[in-house]
Design an enzyme around this catalytic site. Sequence first.
Site, PDB file in Angstrom:
ATOM      1  CG  LEU A  39      -2.384  -0.645   1.467  1.00 59.19           C
ATOM      2  CD1 LEU A  39      -3.070  -0.959   2.088  1.00 59.19           C
ATOM      3  CD2 LEU A  39      -2.945  -0.326   0.471  1.00 59.19           C
ATOM      4  CG  ASP A  40       0.665   4.010  -3.185  1.00 54.97           C
ATOM      5  OD1 ASP A  40       1.775   2.521  -3.383  1.00 54.97           O
ATOM      6  OD2 ASP A  40       0.181   4.416  -3.574  1.00 54.97           O
ATOM      7  CB  THR A  41       4.310   6.650   1.915  1.00 56.10           C
ATOM      8  OG1 THR A  41       5.079   5.332   1.645  1.00 56.10           O
ATOM      9  CG2 THR A  41       4.157   7.007   3.811  1.00 56.10           C
ATOM     10  CB  SER A  43      -3.192   3.505   0.222  1.00 51.14           C
ATOM     11  OG  SER A  43      -3.187   4.700  -0.169  1.00 51.14           O
TER      12      SER A  43
END
Length: 176
Positions: A39-41, A43
């Site tokens: 997961l992106d930072t 998100s």
Amino acid sequence: MLILFNKPYGVICQFSPHEKHKTLKDYIALPGVYAAGRLDTDSEGLLILTDDGRLQHRISHPRYKEFKTYWVQVEGEPEEQALAALRRGVDLGDFITQPAEVRRMDEPAGLWPRTPPIRERKAIPTSWLELKISEGKNRQVRRMTASVGLPTLRLIRYAVGQHTLDGIAPGVWQQL
């Protein structure tokens, strides 16, 4: 071993230290587990970790079509044509997405506050979508919603296959 973790906003999906952000190591002190996907930072939400390499591959590889369900807060009110475009698949320039399942939804009940809060503009409403995809390329959901005129303000992965965030607070993990 299978771990379900509710990744908070701002946490990087790695165990090695980072100079600016917290990492998985700040929350999960179990040796030998690895994230099945990322997961992106910026998100939030469900991250699955395991010590089983074959299971990790099966969860994260698009060939197995493991659906991921996202709750997406977007800027604006979605019109049916934007939702229809997401359902058909969106040309993002470098690839065309697989068709998504998408529906409007109310703000999720019991949703925790995000720190820091999203930016809100008085003149522009926000809406929530539930979006299901079987891919998961870099920043894909954000790129998809932006391409149909609905910039993502907050992105929460609610489920991966049958596994959900239900009962797991941000920053908390549980072992299955």
